[in-house]
Design a protein around this motif. Structure first.
Motif, short mmCIF file in Angstrom:
data_model
loop_
_atom_site.label_atom_id
_atom_site.label_comp_id
_atom_site.label_asym_id
_atom_site.label_seq_id
_atom_site.Cartn_x
_atom_site.Cartn_y
_atom_site.Cartn_z
N ILE A 98 10.73 -7.23 -7.50
CA ILE A 98 10.53 -8.69 -7.50
C ILE A 98 10.25 -9.15 -8.93
N GLU A 99 9.39 -8.38 -9.64
CA GLU A 99 9.03 -8.78 -11.00
C GLU A 99 10.24 -8.67 -11.94
N ASP A 100 10.91 -7.53 -11.88
CA ASP A 100 11.98 -7.28 -12.85
C ASP A 100 12.89 -6.16 -12.35
N ALA A 101 13.94 -6.57 -11.63
CA ALA A 101 14.83 -5.58 -11.03
C ALA A 101 15.52 -4.74 -12.10
N GLY A 102 15.84 -5.37 -13.22
CA GLY A 102 16.51 -4.64 -14.29
C GLY A 102 15.66 -3.50 -14.81
N MET A 103 14.37 -3.78 -14.99
CA MET A 103 13.45 -2.77 -15.52
C MET A 103 13.33 -1.60 -14.54
N VAL A 104 13.23 -1.93 -13.25
CA VAL A 104 13.12 -0.88 -12.24
C VAL A 104 14.35 0.03 -12.31
N SER A 105 15.48 -0.59 -12.50
CA SER A 105 16.72 0.18 -12.57
C SER A 105 16.71 1.09 -13.79
N ILE A 106 16.18 0.60 -14.92
CA ILE A 106 16.12 1.41 -16.13
C ILE A 106 15.21 2.63 -15.92
N LEU A 107 14.19 2.44 -15.08
CA LEU A 107 13.26 3.55 -14.83
C LEU A 107 13.87 4.63 -13.94
N GLY A 108 15.13 4.46 -13.60
CA GLY A 108 15.81 5.52 -12.86
C GLY A 108 15.68 5.40 -11.35
N ILE A 109 15.28 4.21 -10.87
CA ILE A 109 15.19 4.03 -9.43
C ILE A 109 16.43 3.30 -8.96
N ASP A 110 16.99 3.73 -7.85
CA ASP A 110 18.21 3.13 -7.34
C ASP A 110 17.89 1.76 -6.73
N VAL A 111 18.01 0.71 -7.56
CA VAL A 111 17.65 -0.63 -7.11
C VAL A 111 18.54 -1.08 -5.97
N GLN A 112 19.80 -0.68 -6.03
CA GLN A 112 20.75 -1.06 -5.00
C GLN A 112 20.23 -0.67 -3.62
N ARG A 113 19.65 0.55 -3.55
CA ARG A 113 19.16 1.01 -2.25
C ARG A 113 17.92 0.22 -1.84
N VAL A 114 17.09 -0.11 -2.84
CA VAL A 114 15.90 -0.92 -2.55
C VAL A 114 16.31 -2.28 -2.00
N ARG A 152 0.80 -1.22 0.00
CA ARG A 152 0.00 0.00 0.00
C ARG A 152 0.84 1.28 0.00
N THR A 153 2.16 1.14 -0.14
CA THR A 153 2.96 2.36 -0.16
C THR A 153 3.76 2.41 -1.46
N ARG A 154 4.29 3.59 -1.73
CA ARG A 154 5.08 3.79 -2.95
C ARG A 154 6.36 2.94 -2.91
N ILE A 155 7.02 2.93 -1.75
CA ILE A 155 8.26 2.16 -1.65
C ILE A 155 7.96 0.67 -1.82
N GLY A 156 6.81 0.26 -1.29
CA GLY A 156 6.41 -1.14 -1.45
C GLY A 156 6.19 -1.48 -2.91
N MET A 157 5.63 -0.49 -3.64
CA MET A 157 5.39 -0.72 -5.06
C MET A 157 6.72 -0.94 -5.78
N VAL A 158 7.72 -0.13 -5.39
CA VAL A 158 9.04 -0.28 -6.01
C VAL A 158 9.62 -1.66 -5.68
N VAL A 159 9.44 -2.08 -4.43
CA VAL A 159 9.95 -3.39 -4.03
C VAL A 159 9.28 -4.49 -4.84
N ARG A 160 7.95 -4.39 -4.98
CA ARG A 160 7.24 -5.44 -5.72
C ARG A 160 7.63 -5.41 -7.20
N ALA A 161 7.83 -4.20 -7.72
CA ALA A 161 8.31 -4.10 -9.10
C ALA A 161 9.69 -4.74 -9.22
#
Lengths: 291, 611
Positions: free
Chosen positions: A175-191, A164-173
Motif C-alpha cells: 500500500i505504501e510503495d508497491a515499487g519498493m516492495v518489488s525491489i526487495l524481491g517480493i513478488d508483488v504481482q502475487r500479493v 499481525r501476519t507477515r503476509i499482511g505486512m507485505v500487503v501494507r508495505a
C-alpha cells in the motif's frame, strides 16, 4: 414516534447495516489501497456472493456451507478477474481501470440475470437464528444480532491477517510503495492477486450474510456500491479503520434518519458525505495529498 | 494572413459531413431498422454525450454522475411546461439548460476538490443524492415515481405558417437541428484556447498549472459546459416523449452515457452519437429481432470490456487509426509547414520577456526560508539574493535540498517559514500559477511535457497562459487567433531548435529534444526570471555543448538560476555560485572563490561530518 425502544431498535439496525457496509467497504478499500484500482465491480461481487450462497443453500440447506460457498466462490471469481483482466490495467490510467471494472460489473450482473432471471430470490436465516431475542430493554431479531457478531468476527480476522501476519505486512508495505516492495524481491504481482481475492471475498461473504435480511436480485449490488463509495469518502480511501468507522457512521445516519422520515435517509447519507468533502476532503482517516 | 478556401473547407469538413448524414439519415434509416423514434433517441443521447465528451474525452474527468444534471434540466423543463408557467418550449428548454448549468457549478465546486477515483465516486454519489431528492422530498413537483406526463411539444409560428412538431420525422428534424447546433458549438469550444487548456489538463494537470493556467477554474468551466449540454438533452427527452421519466436521474443513465461514449470513442465529440446509435440499435435488434431478451445488455457489456481493453478510443478512434494506416500523411505537408515559419523574424534569437524587472533592487530576495517535512528539515534558514540579469548557479551534493528550494521559489511547495520577494513583491505561498503569471517560471529536472500533443501544441499551451492570463473564458475565439500567440510559438521553436520537429508528437522525440522542449515550455511563458532544474541531466557531451550555448543565449534577456551537477558547465556559465549543503547555504561567491573554498571541497570530497 420517538420513544426509547424505537430509538434502540433503530440504533441496532444502524449497527447491523453499518457493520455490513463496513465489511464490504473494507474489501473495496484494501483493493484500492494496495492495487490503486477503484473496483466498480465490487457491488456485483457482493451480489454474486448472495447468489452463490443461495445456490449452496438450496443444495445443502446449511447456512454455514452457504456462507463458505459464497465467500469461496466470489474469492475465486475475484482471482480470475484480477488474473484475466485487471492485471493488465495497473499501468493504465485510473479512468481506464474504472471503466473496465465497471464493464466487468455489468457483465457479472447480466450473467446472473441470464441464469436466475430478474425476480427476487429469498434465503431464510438459519433455523437456529430465526425469531427474536429479548435483550431486556429491547426485543430484536436474532439473525441481525448474529450478523453483527459474524461481521465483527470477520473484520477482526481481516485485521489480524493484515496487521499481525507477515503476509499482511507485505500487503501494507505494498500500500505504501508497491515499487519498493518489488525491489526487495517480493513478488508483488502475487500479493496483488491475493489482495484482490481477499477484497472480493469480503464482498461475497457480506453478500451471503445480507441475503436473509433483504431478498437478492441481480442489481442488489448497485446501491451497495454507491453506499460503499460514500463510506470510503467519509472514512478516507485506502484506510482500513476509515472504512470501518465510515460504515458504522453511514449505517447509523441512514437508520436514525429513517426513524423520522425514511425518504430522507439516503439524502442525509449524501449530505454527510458532502459535509466531509467540504470540511475534510481527504476523509476522516485519510492522509492529505493521497489520491 | 490569408486562408486558402480549401483550408476553410477542410476545417468545416466535419460539420458538412454531419449535416449530410443528418439529412440523409431519414432516407437510409428504414432500410437498416432505424425508426424516426429511434433516431430521435440517438440524437438526444448524442447531444448529452457531446457535453460529457468535453468533460471526459477532452479534460480527462470521468464523471459517473451526469444523470444528476440531465435530470435537473429535464424536470425543470418539463415542470415549466406542464404547469403552464412557460408557453414556449424553447424558453423552457433554455431555462432547464441554465438550471442544469447552475447545478453543475454546485456539484463541480465540491466534486472537483478531488481528482481521479475520488471524482468518479463523488459525482456518482451526488447523482444518487439528486435521484433520492427528486424521488421523495420533491415528489410534489416531479411526480415522484410517476414522472411528469403531458410535456408540450414545440410549435413555431413563422409568419402565417405554423410548424407543429409532433412525434415522428418532424421531431427528428427538430432534434437534428438541435444536435447540429450543439455540435457546431462544441467544435468551436474545443478549438478555442479554453479547449486547448482542457486538453493540457487531461495530459498533465500539474504542468498546465505550473505554466500559469488556473486549472481549477477551467475544470469547473468544463463541468458546467457538460452540465448545460446534459440539461438541454434532458429537456429534449421530455419534449420528445411528451413525458419526463424519473429514470433519467438513475445511475443507469450515467452508466449508459459513459458506455456509449467509450464505445463510440471519447475525445471526438461525434463518438457519443456513434455509441448511442450502436447501443440503441443493438438493443432493439438483440432484444426484439433476435429474441435475446435481457441478454442484450450482457452482449453490450462484453463488447464494452473488450473495447476498453483493446480499443480504448472506441469505434471512431478505430476508424481514424485504420484511416491513418491506409493513408500515411504525405511528407511534403510537414515540410511545407516548416517552410511557412517566418525565418526572417527569428534570426535575432531573443527569447520573449513580458514583465521586465525593475531597475533598482534585487530580482529575487529570499530570507529565512525553511521547509520541514515532519521531522526532516529539508531547508533551513536560507538567505538568497539574485540581482537583475545575473546567471546564478546553485550546486550541492545529493540531498542538499536544492529541489525543495526551487519548489518553494516557484510556489509548488509552501515554505514552513521565511519570505520570498520577487521583483520587490512578496510571493510567499502564492501558488505556482500566480508565481508563473508574475514572470517566474521553472523547467523541470524530469520532463513534464504534454505527451499526446505535438511540439507546437505543447508550446502553444505555455504561450496561451502568457497571452491570456490565469483564466479567461474566450470560448468563441479559435486558439490560433489569439494575438501574437503563433509568432511567439515560432520564436521559441527556433530558439530551442525544434522548428523542423514542430508537428511531431512529443512521444517520438529523442531524449535531448524533449529536454530542449522542456526548457522551451518554461521559456514560452516569457519569464523575466527562469529557474532551470538540472537542464543538462542525461545529455550526451555534444548535447551539453549545444544546451550550454542555448542557456547563455536565454540568459542575455533575463535572470537565470540554474541547479546543475555538471560542475564544468556551471563554472563556465555562472557569474556567481551558491552552494547548498544539508539544507543550508554553505558558501556563495564567484566560480573561482567556490573552487578554492575549503568548506565546499570538504562537503563534496570528505563530507562535513569528518571535518
Amino acid at each position: 414516534m420517538l420513544n426509547w425502544s424505537n430509538f434502540a431498535a433503530q440504533l441496532f439496525n444502524g449497527l447491523a447495516t453499518g457493520a455490513l457496509l463496513a465489511l464490504i467497504s473494507v474489501g473495496l478499500t484494501i483493493i484500492y489501497g494496495t492495487l490503486g484500482v477503484l473496483n466498480l465491480a465490487h457491488g456485483a461481487l457482493f451480489m454474486l456472493g448472495g447468489y452463490a450462497g443461495f445456490v449452496a443453500f438450496q443444495a445443502t440447506h446449511s447456512f454455514l456451507l452457504a456462507l463458505l460457498a459464497g465467500a469461496g466462490f466470489v474469492m475465486l471469481a475475484g482471482l480470475l478477474i484480477e488474473w484475466v483482466v485487471v492485471r493488465h490495467f495497473y499501468a493504465r490510467p485510473a479512468e481506464d481501470q474504472i471503466l473496465v471494472t465497471f464493464g466487468i460489473g455489468i457483465v457479472l450482473v447480466e450473467l446472473v440475470r441470464a441464469a436466475f432471471g430478474s425476480l427476487a430470490q429469498t434465503m431464510p436465516p438459519p433455523a437456529w437464528a430465526a425469531g427474536v431475542t429479548s435483550l431486556g430493554f429491547l426485543i430484536y431479531p436474532t439473525y441481525r444480532l448474529l450478523v453483527m457478531g459474524i461481521v465483527a468476527a470477520s473484520l477482526l480476522a481481516l485485521y489480524l491477517v493484515l496487521y499481525r501476519t507477515r503476509i499482511g505486512m507485505v500487503v501494507r508495505a505494498g500500500i505504501e510503495d508497491a515499487g519498493m516492495v518489488s525491489i526487495l524481491g517480493i513478488d508483488v504481482q502475487r500479493v496483488f492477486l491475493l489482495v484482490f481475492g481477499i477484497g472480493a471475498m469480503a464482498a461475497g461473504f457480506a453478500g451471503v450474510v445480507n441475503a436473509p435480511i433483504v431478498s437478492i436480485m441481480p442489481d442488489v449490488g448497485d446501491n451497495i456500491l454507491v453506499e460503499c463509495f460514500v463510506v470510503v469518502v467519509i472514512g478516507g480511501v485506502g484506510s482500513f479503520p476509515g472504512a470501518v468507522a465510515g460504515g458504522l457512521i453511514a449505517g447509523e445516519i441512514m437508520s436514525l434518519t429513517a426513524m423520522f422520515d425514511p425518504s430522507y435517509s439516503a439524502v442525509m447519507l449524501f449530505a454527510a458525505m458532502t459535509l466531509v468533502l467540504a470540511l475534510r476532503p481527504q476523509g476522516l482517516f485519510g492522509v492529505a495529498g493521497r489520491e | 494572413m490569408r486562408l486558402a478556401s480549401s483550408d476553410v473547407r477542410r476545417r468545416i469538413l466535419p460539420e458538412l459531413a454531419l449535416a449530410l448524414v443528418l439529412l440523409l439519415a431519414p432516407l437510409i434509416a428504414p432500410w437498416v431498422g432505424f425508426t424516426a423514434d429511434l433516431l430521435s433517441r440517438i440524437l438526444v443521447w448524442g447531444l448529452f454525450g457531446i457535453g460529457f465528451d468535453i468533460l471526459f474525452g477532452y479534460t480527462g474527468l470521468l464523471s459517473f454522475g451526469q444523470a444528476a444534471v440531465f435530470g435537473v434540466g429535464g424536470f425543470i423543463t418539463a415542470y415549466l411546461l406542464t404547469n403552464g408557467l412557460i408557453d414556449s418550449v424553447l424558453v423552457a428548454l433554455l431555462l432547464g439548460t441554465l438550471a442544469a448549468a447552475a447545478a453543475g457549478v454546485l456539484i463541480g465546486l465540491l466534486a472537483l476538490r478531488r481528482t481521479g477515483i475520488y471524482f468518479a465516486m463523488i459525482t456518482l454519489a451526488f447523482a444518487e443524492m439528486f435521484f433520492f431528492i427528486e424521488n421523495s422530498p420533491l415528489a410534489a413537483f416531479t411526480g415522484g415515481e410517476n414522472g411528469l406526463p403531458g410535456v408540450a411539444s414545440p410549435r413555431f409560428a413563422l409568419g402565417g405558417f405554423v410548424l407543429d412538431i409532433r412525434s415522428g420525422w418532424s421531431m427528428y428534424g427538430f432534434l437534428a437541428v438541435c444536435f447540429f447546433l450543439g455540435y457546431v458549438l462544441a467544435r468551436r469550444i474545443v478549438a478555442s484556447s479554453v479547449g486547448r487548456v482542457l486538453i493540457a489538463i487531461r495530459d498533465n494537470p500539474l504542468r498546465a498549472r505550473a505554466l500559469g493556467h488556473a486549472i481549477g477554474a477551467y475544470k469547473l468551466a468544463a463541468f458546467t459546459i457538460a452540465a448545460a449540454y446534459a440539461g438541454l438533452a434532458g429537456g429534449l427527452l421530455g419534449v420528445m416523449q411528451g413525458y419526463m421519466p424519473p429514470e433519467a436521474f438513475t445511475f443507469d443513465t450515467s452508466g449508459q452515457l459513459v458506455m456509449q461514449t467509450v464505445i463510440g470513442g471519447a475525445g471526438s465529440l461525434i463518438g457519443p452519437l456513434v455509441g448511442a446509435a450502436i447501443w440503441l440499435w443493438l438493443r432493439d435488434v438483440l432484444q426484439n429481432t433476435l429474441g435475446l431478451g435481457p441478454a442484450w445488455k450482457l452482449v453490450l457489456g462484453l463488447v464494452f470490456v473488450l473495447l476498453v481493453t483493446f480499443l480504448r478510443r472506441g469505434v471512431v478512434g478505430g476508424v481514424q487509426l485504420a484511416w491513418h494506416r491506409l493513408r500515411p500523411p504525405p511528407e511534403p505537408v510537414a515540410a511545407a509547414v516548416v517552410d511557412a515559419s517566418p525565418r526572417a523574424e527569428v534570426v535575432e534569437l531573443h527569447a520573449p520577456v513580458r514583465h521586465p524587472l525593475r531597475e533598482n533592487g534585487p530580482a529575487l530576495e529570499v530570507t529565512g526560508l525553511s521547509k520541514r517535512y515532519g521531522g526532516l528539515l529539508a531547508n533551513s534558514d536560507i538567505a538568497f539574493t539574485v540581482e537583475r540579469g545575473e546567471l546564478r548557479g546553485v550546486i550541492g551534493p545529493n540531498g542538499a535540498g536544492k529541489s525543495t528550494f526551487f519548489k518553494m521559489l516557484t510556489g509548488e511547495v509552501a515554505p514552513s517559514a521565511g519570505q520570498i520577494l520577487f521583483n520587490g513583491q512578496d510571493i510567499t505561498g502564492h501558488g505556482v500559477t500566480d508565481v508563473c503569471q508574475r514572470g517566474l517560471s521553472k523547467s523541470y529536472q524530469i520532463n513534464q511535457l504534454f505527451g499526446r500533443l505535438t511540439v507546437r501544441q505543447n508550446l502553444e499551451i505555455a504561450v496561451l497562459a502568457e497571452r491570456r492570463g490565469r483564466f479567461r473564458l474566450d470560448l468563441w475565439r479559435p486558439a490560433a487567433r489569439v494575438p501574437g500567440a503563433a509568432a511567439r510559438v515560432e520564436q521559441v521553436l527556433a530558439l530551442v531548435d525544434l522548428a523542423a520537429r514542430a508537428d511531431l508528437p512529443v512521444s517520438v522525440l529523442a531524449y535531448g529534444e524533449k529536454r530542449r522542449l522542456e526548457i522551451g515550455l518554461a521559456l514560452a511563458t516569457a519569464p523575466s526570471m527562469l529557474l532551470l532544474d538540472e537542464p543538462l541531466a542525461g545529455m550526451s557531451p555534444q548535447e551539453r555543448v549545444e544546451t550550454v550555448k542555448l542557456l547563455r543565449q536565454i540568459g542575455r534577456d533575463r535572470t537565470l538560476v540554474v541547479v546543475e551537477h555538471d560542475m564544468d558547465a556551471m563554472f563556465e556559465l555562472a557569474g556567481r555560485i551558491t552552494v547548498l549543503c544539508e539544507g543550508r547555504v554553505l558558501a556563495e561567491g564567484t566560480p573561482a572563490e567556490i573552487q578554492q573554498s575549503r568548506a565546499v571541497q570538504e562537503a563534496y570530497l570528505g563530507g562535513v561530518h569528518a571535518a
